[in-house]
Design a protein around this motif. Structure first.
Motif, mmCIF file in Angstrom:
data_model
loop_
_atom_site.group_PDB
_atom_site.id
_atom_site.type_symbol
_atom_site.label_atom_id
_atom_site.label_comp_id
_atom_site.label_asym_id
_atom_site.label_seq_id
_atom_site.Cartn_x
_atom_site.Cartn_y
_atom_site.Cartn_z
ATOM 1 N N PRO A 165 -3.536 2.026 -5.050
ATOM 2 C CA PRO A 165 -2.130 1.454 -4.672
ATOM 3 C C PRO A 165 -1.393 1.324 -6.041
ATOM 4 O O PRO A 165 -1.855 1.346 -6.909
ATOM 5 C CB PRO A 165 -2.648 0.004 -4.379
ATOM 6 C CG PRO A 165 -3.991 -0.252 -4.711
ATOM 7 C CD PRO A 165 -4.706 1.074 -4.852
ATOM 8 N N SER A 166 0.166 1.126 -5.691
ATOM 9 C CA SER A 166 0.897 1.393 -6.773
ATOM 10 C C SER A 166 1.542 -0.070 -6.962
ATOM 11 O O SER A 166 2.084 -0.704 -7.805
ATOM 12 C CB SER A 166 2.146 2.112 -6.708
ATOM 13 O OG SER A 166 1.804 3.341 -6.403
ATOM 14 N N LEU A 167 1.558 -1.007 -5.772
ATOM 15 C CA LEU A 167 2.156 -2.125 -5.728
ATOM 16 C C LEU A 167 1.101 -3.314 -5.519
ATOM 17 O O LEU A 167 1.583 -4.533 -6.158
ATOM 18 C CB LEU A 167 3.156 -2.059 -4.618
ATOM 19 C CG LEU A 167 4.376 -1.089 -4.830
ATOM 20 C CD1 LEU A 167 5.157 -0.757 -3.633
ATOM 21 C CD2 LEU A 167 5.315 -1.847 -5.942
ATOM 22 N N LEU A 168 0.186 -3.102 -4.795
ATOM 23 C CA LEU A 168 -0.511 -4.441 -4.483
ATOM 24 C C LEU A 168 -1.976 -3.962 -3.965
ATOM 25 O O LEU A 168 -2.393 -3.254 -3.260
ATOM 26 C CB LEU A 168 0.004 -5.006 -3.045
ATOM 27 C CG LEU A 168 -0.764 -6.149 -2.403
ATOM 28 C CD1 LEU A 168 -0.849 -7.213 -3.365
ATOM 29 C CD2 LEU A 168 -0.434 -6.387 -0.962
ATOM 30 N N ASP A 169 -2.939 -4.334 -5.239
ATOM 31 C CA ASP A 169 -4.167 -3.975 -4.984
ATOM 32 C C ASP A 169 -5.055 -5.223 -4.794
ATOM 33 O O ASP A 169 -5.500 -6.122 -5.293
ATOM 34 C CB ASP A 169 -4.645 -3.526 -6.384
ATOM 35 C CG ASP A 169 -6.421 -3.170 -6.190
ATOM 36 O OD1 ASP A 169 -6.925 -3.349 -5.411
ATOM 37 O OD2 ASP A 169 -6.597 -2.801 -7.419
ATOM 38 N N ALA A 215 7.839 3.395 -2.286
ATOM 39 C CA ALA A 215 7.124 2.917 -3.430
ATOM 40 C C ALA A 215 7.972 2.020 -4.228
ATOM 41 O O ALA A 215 7.691 2.110 -5.701
ATOM 42 C CB ALA A 215 6.596 4.033 -4.251
ATOM 43 N N GLU A 216 9.055 1.503 -3.762
ATOM 44 C CA GLU A 216 9.977 0.768 -4.552
ATOM 45 C C GLU A 216 10.237 1.516 -5.907
ATOM 46 O O GLU A 216 10.866 1.235 -6.772
ATOM 47 C CB GLU A 216 9.365 -0.598 -5.134
ATOM 48 C CG GLU A 216 8.999 -1.565 -3.881
ATOM 49 C CD GLU A 216 8.464 -2.691 -4.525
ATOM 50 O OE1 GLU A 216 8.577 -3.262 -5.690
ATOM 51 O OE2 GLU A 216 8.133 -3.781 -3.631
ATOM 52 N N GLY A 217 10.623 2.799 -5.767
ATOM 53 C CA GLY A 217 10.923 4.046 -6.879
ATOM 54 C C GLY A 217 9.899 3.848 -7.849
ATOM 55 O O GLY A 217 10.380 4.561 -8.731
ATOM 56 N N ARG A 218 9.018 3.339 -7.566
ATOM 57 C CA ARG A 218 7.717 3.600 -8.854
ATOM 58 C C ARG A 218 7.465 5.110 -9.172
ATOM 59 O O ARG A 218 7.667 5.801 -8.170
ATOM 60 C CB ARG A 218 6.318 2.768 -8.490
ATOM 61 C CG ARG A 218 6.934 1.261 -8.244
ATOM 62 C CD ARG A 218 6.975 0.488 -9.498
ATOM 63 N NE ARG A 218 7.229 -0.976 -9.239
ATOM 64 C CZ ARG A 218 6.338 -2.028 -9.091
ATOM 65 N NH1 ARG A 218 5.257 -1.617 -9.538
ATOM 66 N NH2 ARG A 218 6.836 -3.128 -8.783
ATOM 67 N N HIS A 219 6.722 5.366 -10.015
ATOM 68 C CA HIS A 219 6.445 6.738 -10.521
ATOM 69 C C HIS A 219 7.606 7.623 -10.599
ATOM 70 O O HIS A 219 7.490 8.768 -10.349
ATOM 71 C CB HIS A 219 5.392 7.292 -9.515
ATOM 72 C CG HIS A 219 4.046 6.203 -9.287
ATOM 73 N ND1 HIS A 219 3.204 6.145 -10.385
ATOM 74 C CD2 HIS A 219 3.599 5.492 -8.531
ATOM 75 C CE1 HIS A 219 2.394 4.996 -9.738
ATOM 76 N NE2 HIS A 219 2.651 4.798 -8.705
ATOM 77 N N PRO A 228 4.353 8.276 -1.201
ATOM 78 C CA PRO A 228 3.557 9.500 -1.520
ATOM 79 C C PRO A 228 2.653 9.388 -2.563
ATOM 80 O O PRO A 228 1.662 10.131 -2.578
ATOM 81 C CB PRO A 228 4.733 10.606 -1.865
ATOM 82 C CG PRO A 228 5.796 9.853 -1.243
ATOM 83 C CD PRO A 228 5.731 8.366 -0.978
ATOM 84 N N PHE A 229 2.690 8.240 -3.288
ATOM 85 C CA PHE A 229 1.589 8.162 -4.270
ATOM 86 C C PHE A 229 0.346 7.284 -3.964
ATOM 87 O O PHE A 229 -0.425 7.348 -4.444
ATOM 88 C CB PHE A 229 2.466 7.425 -5.396
ATOM 89 C CG PHE A 229 3.691 8.248 -6.016
ATOM 90 C CD1 PHE A 229 3.340 9.377 -6.494
ATOM 91 C CD2 PHE A 229 4.717 7.694 -5.980
ATOM 92 C CE1 PHE A 229 4.584 10.294 -6.753
ATOM 93 C CE2 PHE A 229 5.833 8.324 -6.099
ATOM 94 C CZ PHE A 229 5.776 9.469 -7.065
ATOM 95 N N TYR A 230 0.488 6.770 -2.683
ATOM 96 C CA TYR A 230 -0.683 6.000 -2.137
ATOM 97 C C TYR A 230 -0.604 6.449 -0.547
ATOM 98 O O TYR A 230 -0.248 5.616 0.325
ATOM 99 C CB TYR A 230 -0.602 4.541 -2.262
ATOM 100 C CG TYR A 230 -1.781 3.704 -2.097
ATOM 101 C CD1 TYR A 230 -2.928 4.259 -2.073
ATOM 102 C CD2 TYR A 230 -1.709 2.498 -1.407
ATOM 103 C CE1 TYR A 230 -4.088 3.692 -1.809
ATOM 104 C CE2 TYR A 230 -2.743 1.814 -1.315
ATOM 105 C CZ TYR A 230 -3.841 2.183 -1.216
ATOM 106 O OH TYR A 230 -5.219 1.402 -0.923
#
Ligand SMILES: NC(=O)c1ccc[n+]([C@@H]2O[C@H](COP(=O)([O-])OP(=O)(O)OC[C@H]3O[C@@H](n4cnc5c(N)ncnc54)[C@H](OP(=O)(O)O)[C@@H]3O)[C@@H](O)[C@H]2O)c1
Length: 281
Positions: A253-257, A178-182, A153-155
């Motif tokens: 991205p939240s995890l891999l840019d 999102a691995e639980g991020r945000h 949802p965040f990306y």
């Protein structure tokens, strides 16, 4: 006709000594697709779990990936044989180039050859943007079947997903939670939607992926979460709920840019200090 399973069990950051039990639990819960990679350092344990599950080979869809230090025609040809040997399998259902770094053209040639030789049923890539896919198509005359990309949802990258599909490539979501991020699991809008359906936030997010038509790879070490993540057929998100989730997109991205120089440096550093080795210590 190639069809990617709707839900695969992911094994990233599962320590080698926990992997056999984790994959066994997933298969017992009903998962029939498992995603691993050379860089996860757990292919041998994934293979043991699959071979001991009492399922015929054709009932489990197995994906692995060539990491950035395995790219090039000779290197990737050897990497495929190495993954097959580690897994103890005769063929892979899907084999991916993990990231668009290094000699991925040579690697793609190796994938095409392995497909012809029956070592892999389908070939794909991960973390490629649509223009790179189009180039592969022009250069080799054959597009990958799959592009596995960060998606949650965040990306949401909806234009990219549409462009991948337009090429005839199937996008597959990695890290759908999102691995639980945000603080995904306590997000107020997702929680309200979950409560309206008597479901969990994770189930809402996975259902959102399904309603977008996106196959996904999700990981869990919890028996309850494993079951929850497959229990998605008894509800449907409304158009308003889909629109509410669409608004959570942060557009990055939240995890891999992979387009950041620092990230590229970090990924090459990872070769010397693999995360999974740390977890297993
Ligand atoms: N191609 C690539 O570059 C790439 C990159 C990263 C990942 N992947 C693949 O994608 C897979 C999935 O991504 P990921 O593992 O990074 O992240 P993810 O699946 O988005 O998130 C995993 C996390 O969510 C939790 N979780 C799962 N189900 C839950 C539920 N129902 N309720 C609450 N929490 C839940 C898990 O904890 P619990 O164990 O407590 O359930 C775990 O901490 C990977 O394992 C890997 O196979 C591919």
């Amino acid at each position: 006709m190639f069809k990617l399973p709707a839900i695969s069990f992911g094994t990233f950051q599962i320590a080698p000594n926990q992997t056999r039990a984790a994959v066994t639990a997933a298969l017992q819960s009903g998962y029939r697709a498992v995603d691993t990679a050379y860089s996860y350092k757990n292919e041998a344990a994934v293979g043991q779990a699959i071979r001991q599950a009492g399922l015929t080979r054709d009932r489990v869809f197995v994906t692995s990936k060539a990491y950035i230090n395995q790219l090039g025609f000779r290197e990737t040809s050897a990497a495929i044989d190495q993954s097959l040997a580690a897994l103890g399998l005769d063929y892979l259902d899907l084999y991916l180039i993990h990231m668009p770094f290094g000699d991925y053209y040579g690697a793609y040639r190796a994938l095409l050859a392995a497909k012809k030789a029956g070592k892999v049923r389908a070939i794909g890539v991960a973390n490629f943007d649509p223009a790179r896919l189009a180039d592969l198509g022009h250069h080799f005359g054959e597009l990958p079947a799959v592009d596995q990309v960060e998606h949650h949802p965040f990306y949401q990258r909806s234009a990219e997903i549409a462009a991948i599909r337009k090429l005839g490539v199937t996008p597959q979501a990695w890290a759908p939670l999102a691995e639980g991020r945000h603080q995904l699991f306590t997000n107020s809008q997702l929680t309200a939607i979950a409560q309206a359906h008597g479901k969990t936030v994770a189930q809402v997010v996975l259902k959102w992926h399904q309603q977008l038509g996106l196959p996904l790879v999700v990981k869990s070490l919890s028996p309850n979460h494993l079951k929850d993540n497959l229990a998605l057929d008894d509800f449907r998100l409304t158009a308003l709920e889909m629109a509410t989730i669409a608004k959570l997109d942060l557009g990055r991205p939240s995890l891999l840019d992979i387009n950041s120089v620092a990230e590229v440096d970090r990924l090459y550093d990872y070769l010397d200090h693999p995360v999974v080795t740390t977890l297993a210590d």
